[in-house]
Design a protein around this motif. Structure first.
Motif, PDB file in Angstrom:
ATOM      1  N   HIS A  53      38.440  37.747  32.130  1.00 12.39           N
ATOM      2  CA  HIS A  53      37.766  37.666  30.833  1.00 12.39           C
ATOM      3  C   HIS A  53      38.436  36.594  29.989  1.00 12.39           C
ATOM      4  O   HIS A  53      39.647  36.399  30.068  1.00 12.39           O
ATOM      5  N   ASN A  54      37.652  35.920  29.166  1.00 13.28           N
ATOM      6  CA  ASN A  54      38.235  34.975  28.209  1.00 13.28           C
ATOM      7  C   ASN A  54      38.982  35.722  27.125  1.00 13.28           C
ATOM      8  O   ASN A  54      39.997  35.247  26.618  1.00 13.28           O
ATOM      9  N   SER A  55      38.471  36.897  26.753  1.00 15.60           N
ATOM     10  CA  SER A  55      39.130  37.767  25.783  1.00 15.60           C
ATOM     11  C   SER A  55      38.666  39.195  26.065  1.00 15.60           C
ATOM     12  O   SER A  55      37.505  39.519  25.814  1.00 15.60           O
ATOM     13  N   ILE A  56      39.568  40.030  26.543  1.00 15.15           N
ATOM     14  CA  ILE A  56      39.179  41.393  26.881  1.00 15.15           C
ATOM     15  C   ILE A  56      38.705  42.138  25.644  1.00 15.15           C
ATOM     16  O   ILE A  56      37.851  43.017  25.730  1.00 15.15           O
ATOM     17  N   GLY A  57      39.216  41.786  24.480  1.00 15.85           N
ATOM     18  CA  GLY A  57      38.789  42.421  23.239  1.00 15.85           C
ATOM     19  C   GLY A  57      37.331  42.149  22.918  1.00 15.85           C
ATOM     20  O   GLY A  57      36.675  42.949  22.247  1.00 15.85           O
ATOM     21  N   PRO A 112      52.118  42.368  34.357  1.00 17.15           N
ATOM     22  CA  PRO A 112      51.372  41.901  33.188  1.00 17.15           C
ATOM     23  C   PRO A 112      51.415  40.383  33.030  1.00 17.15           C
ATOM     24  O   PRO A 112      50.402  39.765  32.670  1.00 17.15           O
ATOM     25  N   PHE A 113      52.558  39.766  33.276  1.00 14.12           N
ATOM     26  CA  PHE A 113      52.676  38.322  33.071  1.00 14.12           C
ATOM     27  C   PHE A 113      51.780  37.514  34.002  1.00 14.12           C
ATOM     28  O   PHE A 113      51.180  36.523  33.577  1.00 14.12           O
ATOM     29  N   LEU A 114      51.692  37.929  35.263  1.00  8.93           N
ATOM     30  CA  LEU A 114      50.992  37.108  36.257  1.00  8.93           C
ATOM     31  C   LEU A 114      49.605  37.616  36.646  1.00  8.93           C
ATOM     32  O   LEU A 114      48.822  36.861  37.220  1.00  8.93           O
ATOM     33  N   ILE A 115      49.311  38.877  36.335  1.00 10.55           N
ATOM     34  CA  ILE A 115      48.007  39.429  36.721  1.00 10.55           C
ATOM     35  C   ILE A 115      47.196  39.859  35.505  1.00 10.55           C
ATOM     36  O   ILE A 115      46.123  39.320  35.235  1.00 10.55           O
ATOM     37  N   MET A 116      47.710  40.840  34.775  1.00  8.32           N
ATOM     38  CA  MET A 116      46.926  41.442  33.695  1.00  8.32           C
ATOM     39  C   MET A 116      46.635  40.472  32.551  1.00  8.32           C
ATOM     40  O   MET A 116      45.479  40.323  32.143  1.00  8.32           O
ATOM     41  N   GLN A 117      47.673  39.868  31.997  1.00  8.33           N
ATOM     42  CA  GLN A 117      47.462  38.992  30.844  1.00  8.33           C
ATOM     43  C   GLN A 117      46.544  37.811  31.169  1.00  8.33           C
ATOM     44  O   GLN A 117      45.609  37.544  30.401  1.00  8.33           O
ATOM     45  N   PRO A 118      46.755  37.114  32.279  1.00 12.24           N
ATOM     46  CA  PRO A 118      45.808  36.035  32.592  1.00 12.24           C
ATOM     47  C   PRO A 118      44.377  36.549  32.780  1.00 12.24           C
ATOM     48  O   PRO A 118      43.420  35.929  32.298  1.00 12.24           O
ATOM     49  N   GLY A 123      46.439  34.539  29.001  1.00 19.02           N
ATOM     50  CA  GLY A 123      47.185  33.489  29.688  1.00 19.02           C
ATOM     51  C   GLY A 123      48.382  34.031  30.450  1.00 19.02           C
ATOM     52  O   GLY A 123      48.749  35.193  30.310  1.00 19.02           O
ATOM     53  N   ILE A 124      48.989  33.174  31.255  1.00 20.94           N
ATOM     54  CA  ILE A 124      50.179  33.553  32.010  1.00 20.94           C
ATOM     55  C   ILE A 124      51.308  33.819  31.025  1.00 20.94           C
ATOM     56  O   ILE A 124      51.566  33.008  30.135  1.00 20.94           O
ATOM     57  N   ALA A 125      51.935  34.973  31.157  1.00 17.94           N
ATOM     58  CA  ALA A 125      53.055  35.381  30.306  1.00 17.94           C
ATOM     59  C   ALA A 125      52.710  35.244  28.821  1.00 17.94           C
ATOM     60  O   ALA A 125      53.498  34.745  28.033  1.00 17.94           O
ATOM     61  N   ALA A 126      51.514  35.688  28.470  1.00 20.68           N
ATOM     62  CA  ALA A 126      51.059  35.723  27.070  1.00 20.68           C
ATOM     63  C   ALA A 126      50.984  34.344  26.424  1.00 20.68           C
ATOM     64  O   ALA A 126      51.040  34.218  25.199  1.00 20.68           O
ATOM     65  N   SER A 127      50.795  33.297  27.218  1.00 21.74           N
ATOM     66  CA  SER A 127      50.808  31.924  26.694  1.00 21.74           C
ATOM     67  C   SER A 127      49.677  31.621  25.711  1.00 21.74           C
ATOM     68  O   SER A 127      49.798  30.708  24.901  1.00 21.74           O
TER      69      SER A 127
END
Length: 163
Positions: A53-57, A112-118, A123-127
Motif C-alpha cells: 500500500h502507498n499508505s495503509i491508513g 517491521p523495517f524490511l517487510i511491514m513498514q515498506p 518505506g524501509i526502516a520508516a524512511s
C-alpha cells in the motif's frame, strides 16, 4: 510442562511486556501507542491479494481489523519465541540466557523495517515517515524490551518449574 506450551507462554509474556512498554511510554514521553489495527488492515487486504500500500491508513478498512491486528501481533511474538528455541535449542529453556533472547528481540526489528513498514507505505526502516530516526529509535527500544520479555518470561517458567 510441554515445550510448545512453554514457547506460547514465553511469546505471549514477551509481547505483553512490549505492550506494557508501549502504554508506559505514552505518559512518560508523549509517544502514542502502536495501532495494531493497521496491522490487521494490512493482513486483511492480503486475503484479497493486495500486499503493498502507498499508505495503509488510506486503505479501505477491513472488518475486525483491530482484533485481527492484535491476534497477528501476539502470534508473531510466539513465532519469535519459537525461533529462539529453534536456534538455541531446548537447553535454552532449561537455562535461559539473556544474550540469545536479546539477539532475537533486537533482531526481530527486521520484520517491521524490511517487510511491514515498506508494505504499509512507510518505506524501509520508516524512511517515509515524518521523523524516521525517532521512529527507528523507538522501534529499537521496543524490540529490545521484547528481548528482555523473552528472557523474563523464560525465567518465570523456570521459577514455576522449580516450585
Amino acid at each position: 510442562m510441554n515445550n510448545l506450551l512453554i514457547i506460547v507462554f514465553i511469546g505471549i509474556g514477551a509481547t505483553t511486556l512490549m505492550d506494557l512498554w508501549g502504554i508506559l511510554r505514552q505518559p512518560l514521553f508523549g509517544i502514542p501507542k502502536a495501532s495494531y489495527g493497521m496491522l490487521g488492515r494490512w493482513t486483511g487486504h492480503m486475503a484479497q491479494g493486495k500486499f503493498r500500500h502507498n499508505s495503509i491508513g488510506s486503505a479501505a478498512p477491513v472488518k475486525g481489523e483491530q482484533g485481527l491486528g492484535w491476534l497477528i501481533h501476539y502470534l508473531t511474538g510466539i513465532a519469535f519465541a519459537a525461533l529462539l528455541i529453534a536456534i538455541w535449542g531446548e537447553s535454552w529453556l532449561q537455562a535461559p540466557r539473556i544474550g540469545p533472547a536479546m539477539i532475537i528481540g533486537i533482531g526481530s526489528i527486521a520484520a517491521p523495517f524490511l517487510i511491514m513498514q515498506p508494505a504499509m507505505g512507510a518505506g524501509i526502516a520508516a524512511s517515509r515517515t515524518p521523523s524516521p530516526n525517532a521512529a527507528r529509535l523507538q522501534s529499537l527500544i521496543t524490540h529490545a524490551v521484547f528481548g528482555l520479555g523473552l528472557y523474563a518470561s523464560a525465567m518465570l517458567v523456570q521459577f514455576f518449574n522449580a516450585v
